[in-house]
Enzyme design. Sequence first.
Site, PDB file in Angstrom:
ATOM      1  N   HIS A 170       0.858  -1.195   0.000  1.00 25.01           N
ATOM      2  CA  HIS A 170       0.000   0.000   0.000  1.00 25.01           C
ATOM      3  C   HIS A 170       0.890   1.240   0.000  1.00 25.01           C
ATOM      4  O   HIS A 170       1.938   1.261   0.632  1.00 25.01           O
ATOM      5  CB  HIS A 170      -0.894   0.019   1.250  1.00 25.01           C
ATOM      6  CG  HIS A 170      -2.058   0.929   1.118  1.00 25.01           C
ATOM      7  ND1 HIS A 170      -1.973   2.274   1.365  1.00 25.01           N
ATOM      8  CD2 HIS A 170      -3.336   0.700   0.718  1.00 25.01           C
ATOM      9  CE1 HIS A 170      -3.160   2.826   1.150  1.00 25.01           C
ATOM     10  NE2 HIS A 170      -4.012   1.895   0.754  1.00 25.01           N
ATOM     11  N   ASP A 183      -7.901  -5.387  -0.015  1.00 17.34           N
ATOM     12  CA  ASP A 183      -8.337  -6.262  -1.113  1.00 17.34           C
ATOM     13  C   ASP A 183      -7.957  -7.723  -0.927  1.00 17.34           C
ATOM     14  O   ASP A 183      -8.375  -8.569  -1.716  1.00 17.34           O
ATOM     15  CB  ASP A 183      -7.725  -5.748  -2.431  1.00 17.34           C
ATOM     16  CG  ASP A 183      -8.318  -4.401  -2.802  1.00 17.34           C
ATOM     17  OD1 ASP A 183      -7.544  -3.460  -3.044  1.00 17.34           O
ATOM     18  OD2 ASP A 183      -9.557  -4.293  -2.798  1.00 17.34           O
TER      19      ASP A 183
HETATM   20  C1  SDX Z   1      -6.268  -0.028  -2.903  1.00 15.96           C
HETATM   21  O1  SDX Z   1      -4.445   4.470  -2.072  1.00 15.96           O
HETATM   22  C2  SDX Z   1      -5.383   3.855  -1.469  1.00 15.96           C
HETATM   23  O2  SDX Z   1      -5.764   4.195  -0.357  1.00 15.96           O
HETATM   24  C3  SDX Z   1      -6.001   2.703  -2.215  1.00 15.96           C
HETATM   25  C4  SDX Z   1      -6.992   1.854  -1.420  1.00 15.96           C
HETATM   26  C5  SDX Z   1      -8.280   2.604  -1.153  1.00 15.96           C
HETATM   27  O3  SDX Z   1      -8.998   2.206  -0.211  1.00 15.96           O
HETATM   28  O4  SDX Z   1      -8.605   3.510  -1.936  1.00 15.96           O
HETATM   29  O5  SDX Z   1      -6.424   1.449  -0.195  1.00 15.96           O
HETATM   30  C6  SDX Z   1      -7.414   0.606  -2.201  1.00 15.96           C
HETATM   31  O6  SDX Z   1      -6.039   0.289  -4.031  1.00 15.96           O
HETATM   32  C7  SDX Z   1      -5.378  -0.973  -2.137  1.00 15.96           C
HETATM   33  C8  SDX Z   1      -4.134  -1.446  -2.994  1.00 15.96           C
HETATM   34  C9  SDX Z   1      -4.608  -2.568  -3.912  1.00 15.96           C
HETATM   35  N1  SDX Z   1      -3.551  -2.903  -4.873  1.00 15.96           N
HETATM   36  C10 SDX Z   1      -2.942  -4.113  -4.798  1.00 15.96           C
HETATM   37  O7  SDX Z   1      -3.108  -4.927  -3.902  1.00 15.96           O
HETATM   38  C11 SDX Z   1      -2.003  -4.380  -5.979  1.00 15.96           C
HETATM   39  C12 SDX Z   1      -0.676  -4.897  -5.468  1.00 15.96           C
HETATM   40  N2  SDX Z   1      -0.002  -3.787  -4.751  1.00 15.96           N
HETATM   41  C13 SDX Z   1       0.980  -3.012  -5.479  1.00 15.96           C
HETATM   42  O8  SDX Z   1       0.655  -2.789  -6.806  1.00 15.96           O
HETATM   43  C14 SDX Z   1       1.454  -1.804  -4.681  1.00 15.96           C
HETATM   44  O9  SDX Z   1       1.701  -2.220  -3.412  1.00 15.96           O
HETATM   45  C15 SDX Z   1       0.596  -0.555  -4.622  1.00 15.96           C
HETATM   46  C16 SDX Z   1       0.190  -0.070  -5.978  1.00 15.96           C
HETATM   47  C17 SDX Z   1      -0.634  -0.796  -3.823  1.00 15.96           C
HETATM   48  C18 SDX Z   1       1.416   0.531  -3.946  1.00 15.96           C
HETATM   49  O10 SDX Z   1       2.482   0.810  -4.801  1.00 15.96           O
HETATM   50  P1  SDX Z   1       3.559   1.954  -4.447  1.00 15.96           P
HETATM   51  O11 SDX Z   1       3.180   2.695  -3.230  1.00 15.96           O
HETATM   52  O12 SDX Z   1       3.816   2.733  -5.680  1.00 15.96           O
HETATM   53  O13 SDX Z   1       4.818   1.123  -4.000  1.00 15.96           O
HETATM   54  P2  SDX Z   1       5.914   0.584  -4.966  1.00 15.96           P
HETATM   55  O14 SDX Z   1       5.281  -0.034  -6.168  1.00 15.96           O
HETATM   56  O15 SDX Z   1       6.934   1.637  -5.146  1.00 15.96           O
HETATM   57  O16 SDX Z   1       6.495  -0.620  -4.062  1.00 15.96           O
HETATM   58  C19 SDX Z   1       7.638  -0.468  -3.257  1.00 15.96           C
HETATM   59  C20 SDX Z   1       8.408  -1.775  -3.425  1.00 15.96           C
HETATM   60  C21 SDX Z   1       8.794  -2.061  -4.888  1.00 15.96           C
HETATM   61  O17 SDX Z   1       9.944  -2.893  -4.846  1.00 15.96           O
HETATM   62  P3  SDX Z   1      11.412  -2.158  -4.995  1.00 15.96           P
HETATM   63  O18 SDX Z   1      11.366  -1.346  -6.274  1.00 15.96           O
HETATM   64  O19 SDX Z   1      11.567  -1.317  -3.755  1.00 15.96           O
HETATM   65  O20 SDX Z   1      12.400  -3.307  -5.046  1.00 15.96           O
HETATM   66  O21 SDX Z   1       7.581  -2.898  -3.034  1.00 15.96           O
HETATM   67  C22 SDX Z   1       7.344  -3.726  -4.155  1.00 15.96           C
HETATM   68  C23 SDX Z   1       7.652  -2.903  -5.387  1.00 15.96           C
HETATM   69  O22 SDX Z   1       8.045  -3.746  -6.481  1.00 15.96           O
HETATM   70  N3  SDX Z   1       5.931  -4.092  -4.114  1.00 15.96           N
HETATM   71  C24 SDX Z   1       5.453  -5.321  -4.349  1.00 15.96           C
HETATM   72  C25 SDX Z   1       4.070  -5.226  -4.136  1.00 15.96           C
HETATM   73  N4  SDX Z   1       3.748  -3.971  -3.789  1.00 15.96           N
HETATM   74  C26 SDX Z   1       4.891  -3.269  -3.790  1.00 15.96           C
HETATM   75  N5  SDX Z   1       6.084  -6.468  -4.719  1.00 15.96           N
HETATM   76  C27 SDX Z   1       5.265  -7.544  -4.871  1.00 15.96           C
HETATM   77  N6  SDX Z   1       3.923  -7.542  -4.666  1.00 15.96           N
HETATM   78  C28 SDX Z   1       3.298  -6.409  -4.306  1.00 15.96           C
HETATM   79  N7  SDX Z   1       1.967  -6.400  -4.111  1.00 15.96           N
END
Ligand code: SDX
Length: 436
Positions: free
Chosen positions: A313, A371
């Site tokens: 998140h 989720d």
């Molecule tokens: C919702 O914003 C909100 O409040 C949204 C929400 C709401 O109520 O409105 O809470 C609802 O959208 C919840 C989130 C649902 N999405 C998912 O579950 C999809 C999977 N999650 C990721 O796509 C991700 O965690 C996000 C999009 C939710 C957040 O992404 P960020 O903040 O841009 O973080 P990032 O992608 O920069 O991640 C930081 C690191 C990265 O690795 P490095 O580059 O540091 O090596 O963590 C890794 C990412 O690759 N990472 C994940 C991951 N989420 C982040 N790796 C594997 N699986 C994941 N789910």
Amino acid sequence: MKLADNKATLSFSNGSPSVEMPMYHGTIGPDVIDIRKLYGQTGLFTYDPGFLSTAACQSAITYIDGDKGELLYRGYPIEQLATQCDYLDTCYLLLNGELPNTAQRGDFHKMVLKHTMVNEQMQFFLRGFRRDAHPMAVLTGLVGAMSAFYHDSTDINNPQHREIAAIRLISKMPTLVAMAYKYGKGEPYVYPRNDLSYAGNFLRMMFATPCEEYVVNPVLERALDRIFILHADHEQNASTSTVRLCGSSGTNPFAAIAAGVACLWGPAHGGANEACLNMLEEIQASGGISKVAEFMEKVKDKNSGVKLMGFGHRVYKNYDPRATLMQETCNEVLAELGLENDPLFKLAKEVERIALEDDYFVSRKLYPNVDFYSGIVQRAMGIPVNLFTGIFALARTVGWIAQLNEMISDPEYKIGRPRQLFVGATARDVQPLEKR
Ligand code: SDX
């Protein structure tokens, strides 16, 4: 917001004159640096794609403490609202800033439950879609189309219009989501009933048929109402920011909310519940718990492009409090339906256990979000996977409206118009075709 007893000074290594900027603090959470005059004073923009460090507005609606895993709607902890209130109380709170007293509660419930029917012409609008269209495509169309059916509440600058549009959207979203579901199933629409609760009405419109009486299961009714509460609002997330930016042009409330529906559909946002359930089903089909370790290796391999859906998140760097409540709701529903041994729920809990012990996730502070469990409980209730995000949109509509209304009522609000760092071609002349 109040002027902080601190200022920010921006100095430059190239000798340009430094700039002082005021700082403000809110009631809780990080202070802000007011950069609104920066471009005028320096000809410089700030650069923050993805808005990692940018407050786009001031708001009094929802507060999230990502490190503590805390979520407050108008100051009330989500744990208390989810267990002591119902969704319509939460809607009243988000829209008005206070929980309703007995009289206000009765009036609001009656107002919402008496406006659940939609214009009959919307059935013909629906018929334009293929039966196998994704429900979110249909819902994006239906919500946008509301501005074609409810002309008398489209002036966003008119407080009465905003109030009527808010009631219409909250009341009619369940009807529209159920109609999209029935249309895809080829079953007749079920009209709303004014004597049922908000969640009970939705269950009946979804699962009743003309062939027999439908009795609302109170455990499922309460579980669905709680799911609505957990999804009602969440600060300045992507779809809420979309609604604010869209509404800032002065467009009508239905069009702005339709933009939020479209944004929520994405798998990185509200579409994650559908993607998470599909991910669990894929792991289950490939061998279940014995295959989790192999799947995790794929997730940790950057080149795979595979993410652990339902995890991580932008704000929560601790357990999403909604995921905890969703897991409890999952337990209640599975027990009520005699599905305690649901293999997918067991698999999800094993995936969570393994992830929370794995340094890849721990070091990145990746925890289950709202989720991760919501798909399992909705699937157990008979809601099809491709409708999960539609349920999320139904529940989040009140949050979008509250945030839109707050923006429109803010005397400081202006149309949103970000700038850019231009890295394209500088001015050049068109060459004749034969010379290209
Ligand atoms: C919702 O914003 C909100 O409040 C949204 C929400 C709401 O109520 O409105 O809470 C609802 O959208 C919840 C989130 C649902 N999405 C998912 O579950 C999809 C999977 N999650 C990721 O796509 C991700 O965690 C996000 C999009 C939710 C957040 O992404 P960020 O903040 O841009 O973080 P990032 O992608 O920069 O991640 C930081 C690191 C990265 O690795 P490095 O580059 O540091 O090596 O963590 C890794 C990412 O690759 N990472 C994940 C991951 N989420 C982040 N790796 C594997 N699986 C994941 N789910």
